[in-house]
Write an enzyme that holds these catalytic residues in place. Structure first.
Site, PDB file in Angstrom:
ATOM      1  N   ARG A  68     -65.674  -8.595 -30.244  1.00 44.49           N
ATOM      2  CA  ARG A  68     -65.184  -9.031 -28.848  1.00 44.49           C
ATOM      3  C   ARG A  68     -66.418  -9.879 -28.287  1.00 44.49           C
ATOM      4  O   ARG A  68     -66.938 -10.139 -27.343  1.00 44.49           O
ATOM      5  CB  ARG A  68     -65.331  -7.900 -27.830  1.00 44.49           C
ATOM      6  CG  ARG A  68     -64.307  -6.865 -27.896  1.00 44.49           C
ATOM      7  CD  ARG A  68     -63.091  -7.544 -27.398  1.00 44.49           C
ATOM      8  NE  ARG A  68     -61.945  -6.683 -27.511  1.00 44.49           N
ATOM      9  CZ  ARG A  68     -61.471  -5.953 -26.544  1.00 44.49           C
ATOM     10  NH1 ARG A  68     -62.153  -5.732 -25.391  1.00 44.49           N
ATOM     11  NH2 ARG A  68     -60.283  -5.019 -26.678  1.00 44.49           N
ATOM     12  N   TYR A 122     -51.187   3.723 -29.621  1.00 42.21           N
ATOM     13  CA  TYR A 122     -50.540   2.904 -28.544  1.00 42.21           C
ATOM     14  C   TYR A 122     -48.977   2.942 -28.505  1.00 42.21           C
ATOM     15  O   TYR A 122     -48.368   2.741 -27.409  1.00 42.21           O
ATOM     16  CB  TYR A 122     -51.126   1.361 -28.790  1.00 42.21           C
ATOM     17  CG  TYR A 122     -52.398   1.283 -28.426  1.00 42.21           C
ATOM     18  CD1 TYR A 122     -52.718   1.169 -26.972  1.00 42.21           C
ATOM     19  CD2 TYR A 122     -53.579   1.142 -29.252  1.00 42.21           C
ATOM     20  CE1 TYR A 122     -54.177   1.215 -26.695  1.00 42.21           C
ATOM     21  CE2 TYR A 122     -54.817   1.038 -29.172  1.00 42.21           C
ATOM     22  CZ  TYR A 122     -55.123   1.114 -27.632  1.00 42.21           C
ATOM     23  OH  TYR A 122     -56.556   1.106 -27.177  1.00 42.21           O
ATOM     24  N   ARG A 178     -64.686 -11.971 -21.606  1.00 38.03           N
ATOM     25  CA  ARG A 178     -64.848 -11.987 -20.138  1.00 38.03           C
ATOM     26  C   ARG A 178     -66.578 -12.070 -19.779  1.00 38.03           C
ATOM     27  O   ARG A 178     -66.834 -12.737 -18.841  1.00 38.03           O
ATOM     28  CB  ARG A 178     -64.385 -10.923 -19.075  1.00 38.03           C
ATOM     29  CG  ARG A 178     -62.859 -11.008 -19.238  1.00 38.03           C
ATOM     30  CD  ARG A 178     -62.233  -9.834 -18.671  1.00 38.03           C
ATOM     31  NE  ARG A 178     -62.378  -8.792 -19.792  1.00 38.03           N
ATOM     32  CZ  ARG A 178     -61.628  -7.481 -19.491  1.00 38.03           C
ATOM     33  NH1 ARG A 178     -60.892  -7.348 -18.345  1.00 38.03           N
ATOM     34  NH2 ARG A 178     -61.801  -6.592 -20.333  1.00 38.03           N
ATOM     35  N   ASP A 234     -54.858 -10.116 -30.263  1.00 40.53           N
ATOM     36  CA  ASP A 234     -55.030  -8.709 -30.245  1.00 40.53           C
ATOM     37  C   ASP A 234     -54.317  -7.756 -31.088  1.00 40.53           C
ATOM     38  O   ASP A 234     -53.615  -8.487 -32.004  1.00 40.53           O
ATOM     39  CB  ASP A 234     -54.555  -8.349 -28.936  1.00 40.53           C
ATOM     40  CG  ASP A 234     -54.911  -7.029 -28.168  1.00 40.53           C
ATOM     41  OD1 ASP A 234     -55.876  -6.999 -27.744  1.00 40.53           O
ATOM     42  OD2 ASP A 234     -54.225  -6.189 -28.311  1.00 40.53           O
ATOM     43  N   ARG A 249     -59.224 -18.522 -19.228  1.00 39.75           N
ATOM     44  CA  ARG A 249     -58.079 -17.623 -18.856  1.00 39.75           C
ATOM     45  C   ARG A 249     -57.539 -17.844 -17.548  1.00 39.75           C
ATOM     46  O   ARG A 249     -56.286 -17.570 -17.393  1.00 39.75           O
ATOM     47  CB  ARG A 249     -58.743 -16.093 -18.729  1.00 39.75           C
ATOM     48  CG  ARG A 249     -58.001 -14.961 -18.873  1.00 39.75           C
ATOM     49  CD  ARG A 249     -58.993 -13.606 -18.775  1.00 39.75           C
ATOM     50  NE  ARG A 249     -58.254 -12.437 -18.617  1.00 39.75           N
ATOM     51  CZ  ARG A 249     -57.794 -11.853 -17.821  1.00 39.75           C
ATOM     52  NH1 ARG A 249     -57.869 -12.406 -16.281  1.00 39.75           N
ATOM     53  NH2 ARG A 249     -57.069 -10.662 -17.868  1.00 39.75           N
TER      54      ARG A 249
HETATM   55  O1  CP3 Z   1     -63.580  -9.541 -31.213  1.00 44.64           O
HETATM   56  C1  CP3 Z   1     -63.157 -10.632 -30.671  1.00 44.64           C
HETATM   57  O2  CP3 Z   1     -63.743 -11.439 -30.072  1.00 44.64           O
HETATM   58  C2  CP3 Z   1     -61.662 -10.920 -31.090  1.00 44.64           C
HETATM   59  C3  CP3 Z   1     -60.541 -10.653 -30.094  1.00 44.64           C
HETATM   60  C4  CP3 Z   1     -60.000  -9.269 -29.809  1.00 44.64           C
HETATM   61  C5  CP3 Z   1     -59.506  -8.882 -28.615  1.00 44.64           C
HETATM   62  N1  CP3 Z   1     -59.041  -7.597 -28.963  1.00 44.64           N
HETATM   63  C6  CP3 Z   1     -59.353  -9.586 -27.456  1.00 44.64           C
HETATM   64  C7  CP3 Z   1     -59.052  -9.065 -26.142  1.00 44.64           C
HETATM   65  C8  CP3 Z   1     -59.925  -8.273 -30.854  1.00 44.64           C
HETATM   66  C9  CP3 Z   1     -60.415  -8.031 -32.180  1.00 44.64           C
HETATM   67  C10 CP3 Z   1     -59.137  -7.020 -30.114  1.00 44.64           C
HETATM   68  C11 CP3 Z   1     -58.714  -5.766 -30.824  1.00 44.64           C
HETATM   69  C12 CP3 Z   1     -58.379  -4.714 -29.932  1.00 44.64           C
HETATM   70  N2  CP3 Z   1     -57.255  -4.764 -29.052  1.00 44.64           N
HETATM   71  C13 CP3 Z   1     -58.632  -3.384 -30.159  1.00 44.64           C
HETATM   72  C14 CP3 Z   1     -59.488  -2.866 -31.393  1.00 44.64           C
HETATM   73  C15 CP3 Z   1     -60.855  -3.198 -31.198  1.00 44.64           C
HETATM   74  C16 CP3 Z   1     -61.673  -2.092 -30.435  1.00 44.64           C
HETATM   75  O3  CP3 Z   1     -62.215  -2.586 -29.419  1.00 44.64           O
HETATM   76  O4  CP3 Z   1     -61.620  -0.996 -31.026  1.00 44.64           O
HETATM   77  C17 CP3 Z   1     -58.035  -2.743 -29.274  1.00 44.64           C
HETATM   78  C18 CP3 Z   1     -57.935  -0.971 -29.051  1.00 44.64           C
HETATM   79  C19 CP3 Z   1     -57.269  -3.534 -28.403  1.00 44.64           C
HETATM   80  C20 CP3 Z   1     -56.246  -2.954 -27.401  1.00 44.64           C
HETATM   81  C21 CP3 Z   1     -56.673  -3.776 -26.281  1.00 44.64           C
HETATM   82  N3  CP3 Z   1     -56.601  -5.122 -25.794  1.00 44.64           N
HETATM   83  C22 CP3 Z   1     -57.194  -3.237 -24.963  1.00 44.64           C
HETATM   84  C23 CP3 Z   1     -57.645  -1.746 -24.737  1.00 44.64           C
HETATM   85  C24 CP3 Z   1     -57.458  -4.070 -24.085  1.00 44.64           C
HETATM   86  C25 CP3 Z   1     -57.991  -4.117 -22.721  1.00 44.64           C
HETATM   87  C26 CP3 Z   1     -59.322  -4.092 -22.664  1.00 44.64           C
HETATM   88  C27 CP3 Z   1     -59.947  -4.622 -21.284  1.00 44.64           C
HETATM   89  O5  CP3 Z   1     -61.145  -4.632 -21.414  1.00 44.64           O
HETATM   90  O6  CP3 Z   1     -59.245  -4.725 -20.300  1.00 44.64           O
HETATM   91  C28 CP3 Z   1     -56.796  -5.381 -24.712  1.00 44.64           C
HETATM   92  C29 CP3 Z   1     -57.145  -6.556 -23.875  1.00 44.64           C
HETATM   93  C30 CP3 Z   1     -58.203  -7.601 -24.711  1.00 44.64           C
HETATM   94  N4  CP3 Z   1     -58.135  -7.951 -26.062  1.00 44.64           N
HETATM   95  C31 CP3 Z   1     -59.068  -8.394 -23.931  1.00 44.64           C
HETATM   96  C32 CP3 Z   1     -59.612  -9.325 -25.067  1.00 44.64           C
HETATM   97  C33 CP3 Z   1     -60.641 -10.298 -24.770  1.00 44.64           C
HETATM   98  C34 CP3 Z   1     -59.347  -8.569 -22.438  1.00 44.64           C
HETATM   99  C35 CP3 Z   1     -58.261  -9.286 -22.062  1.00 44.64           C
HETATM  100  C36 CP3 Z   1     -58.792 -10.156 -20.767  1.00 44.64           C
HETATM  101  O7  CP3 Z   1     -59.077 -11.109 -20.705  1.00 44.64           O
HETATM  102  O8  CP3 Z   1     -58.502  -9.484 -19.394  1.00 44.64           O
END
Ligand code: CP3
Length: 358
Positions: free
Chosen positions: A29, A156, A33, A79, A42
């Site tokens: 990540r 999911y 944000r 994602d 965004r």
């Molecule tokens: O690592 C990176 O920089 C690459 C980007 C990346 C994202 N999601 C961007 C994202 C990666 C590798 C993921 C994988 C992901 N997505 C996982 C596995 C990684 C882990 O954390 O174990 C999972 C479980 C998800 C599912 C997911 N997507 C969730 C639970 C959420 C909400 C999280 C939140 O903080 O609101 C997302 C959205 C998401 N994916 C965001 C980002 C940057 C936040 C979106 C936003 O800008 O609001």
């Protein structure tokens, strides 16, 4: 895609367990944000999904952390839930509640309707983002592609979003194991096709996120998660020799299974912070590279404490690896949070490079 190695190749060298000038580092990540420039992009895009589905904007946010910090790898901005979305489940996000599906899996009949999506039509935006990012990186650092693990995606898909106790998906596994295996099997086919397509589009390393494997009992982990991770490691085409894209199997809560994961044929295992890195290295026993494992919460501490903890993790790895720093990729044990301070990330990256310099 030209076969030129990246100018900074210490990440790929470490994954191949070759000598490096210092330990490479990237952060799960690392785009997100906590960066004001991410929040601006965004806002401009309107939503996370609009940003992820636009290859130019996905490329922009992928590159943002690399402009600030001397990270040793880029990770595709996307994602894990793009795959079930392309399988027809209808991904959407509710502000403050995380991801949701319009059509979650609720029956064996829902499972039997699933098929492997077409990578160059249904998931074209992901492959276009990979190609755009490779072009813009211009050989500076390698690009990591990724997927969710079959079990984590199934969580999911069946829960319809996040969950407190995974009651629905565990019930399906316990009550209808054959249906659960049909689901995991088609998702595994999709994951292999997805990672292969990212590799063909230019991704130079591939990571599988098994975020929820650790919520299973050992017996269920082996049956419903590990089995499919092993299939991916064995069946994913990813090139040969120096051209081979290393596969990293990351899992939260995978400490008890590090030896099994290292024996899977994957090039690397990623661990969280609940295992001493030296113990993980001993469990790996030189069969794979190791990635990890600073507790992400360490980033809330002051830079001096961050530096101390980085040093501890580096030393622990070396102790467990016969005195050598080879085969280690530094990372957090899980993803960053939105309220973390970019200056602390700078301190972490600097500490990794300085304290591991040969
Ligand atoms: O690592 C990176 O920089 C690459 C980007 C990346 C994202 N999601 C961007 C994202 C990666 C590798 C993921 C994988 C992901 N997505 C996982 C596995 C990684 C882990 O954390 O174990 C999972 C479980 C998800 C599912 C997911 N997507 C969730 C639970 C959420 C909400 C999280 C939140 O903080 O609101 C997302 C959205 C998401 N994916 C965001 C980002 C940057 C936040 C979106 C936003 O800008 O609001």
């Amino acid at each position: 895609m030209p076969a030129q190695p990246p100018r900074n190749d210490r990440f790929l060298r470490a994954l191949r367990r070759e000598p490096v000038d210092c330990t490479p580092v990237w952060l799960m990540r690392q785009a997100g944000r906590y960066l004001p420039e991410y929040r601006a992009t965004r806002r401009e895009a309107g939503s996370f999904l609009a940003m992820a589905k636009n290859p130019e904007l996905a490329c922009e946010v992928t590159l943002q952390p690399l402009r600030r910090f001397p990270l040793d790898a880029a990770i595709l901005f996307s994602d894990i839930l793009t795959v079930p979305d392309a399988m027809g489940l209808g991904l959407y996000f509710v502000e403050g509640e995380g991801p949701k599906f319009e059509h979650p899996i609720r029956s064996a009949a829902d499972i039997d309707r699933l098929g492997v999506p077409d990578m160059e039509t249904d998931l074209r935006y992901v492959m276009d983002a990979v190609r755009t990012i490779r072009r813009e990186l211009d050989g500076s650092v390698p690009l990591i592609g990724f997927s969710g693990s079959p079990w984590t995606l199934a969580c999911y898909m069946v829960e319809g979003g996040g969950s407190d106790n995974y009651g629905r998906v565990k019930s399906l596994a316990l009550n209808e194991p054959a249906a659960m295996h049909r689901l995991l099997s088609v998702v595994t086919d999709a994951v292999i096709a997805y990672l292969r397509a990212q590799h063909q589009a230019g991704a130079q390393a591939l990571q599988v996120f098994d975020t929820w494997g650790g919520v299973l009992s050992p017996a269920m982990y082996r049956e419903f998660s590990l089995r499919y991770l092993k299939r991916i490691a064995a069946e994913l085409p990813r090139g040969d020799g120096a051209e081979r894209a290393p596969l990293i199997l990351f899992g939260k809560g995978n400490a008890p299974y590090v030896a099994d994961l290292a024996a899977s044929g994957a090039e690397a295992v990623g661990v969280d912070w609940t295992i001493e890195l030296g113990d993980a290295a001993r469990a790996v026993g030189g069969r794979a590279a190791l990635q990890g494992n600073l507790d992400p919460v360490t980033l809330y501490a002051q830079p001096e404490a961050i530096r101390r903890e980085v040093g501890r993790a580096l030393d622990s790895y070396r102790d467990g690896n016969g005195g050598s720093r080879e085969g280690h990729v530094f990372n957090l044990g899980h993803g960053m949070s939105p309220d973390m301070d970019p200056d602390h990330v700078a301190a972490l990256v600097q500490a990794v490079h300085e304290l591991s310099a040969r």
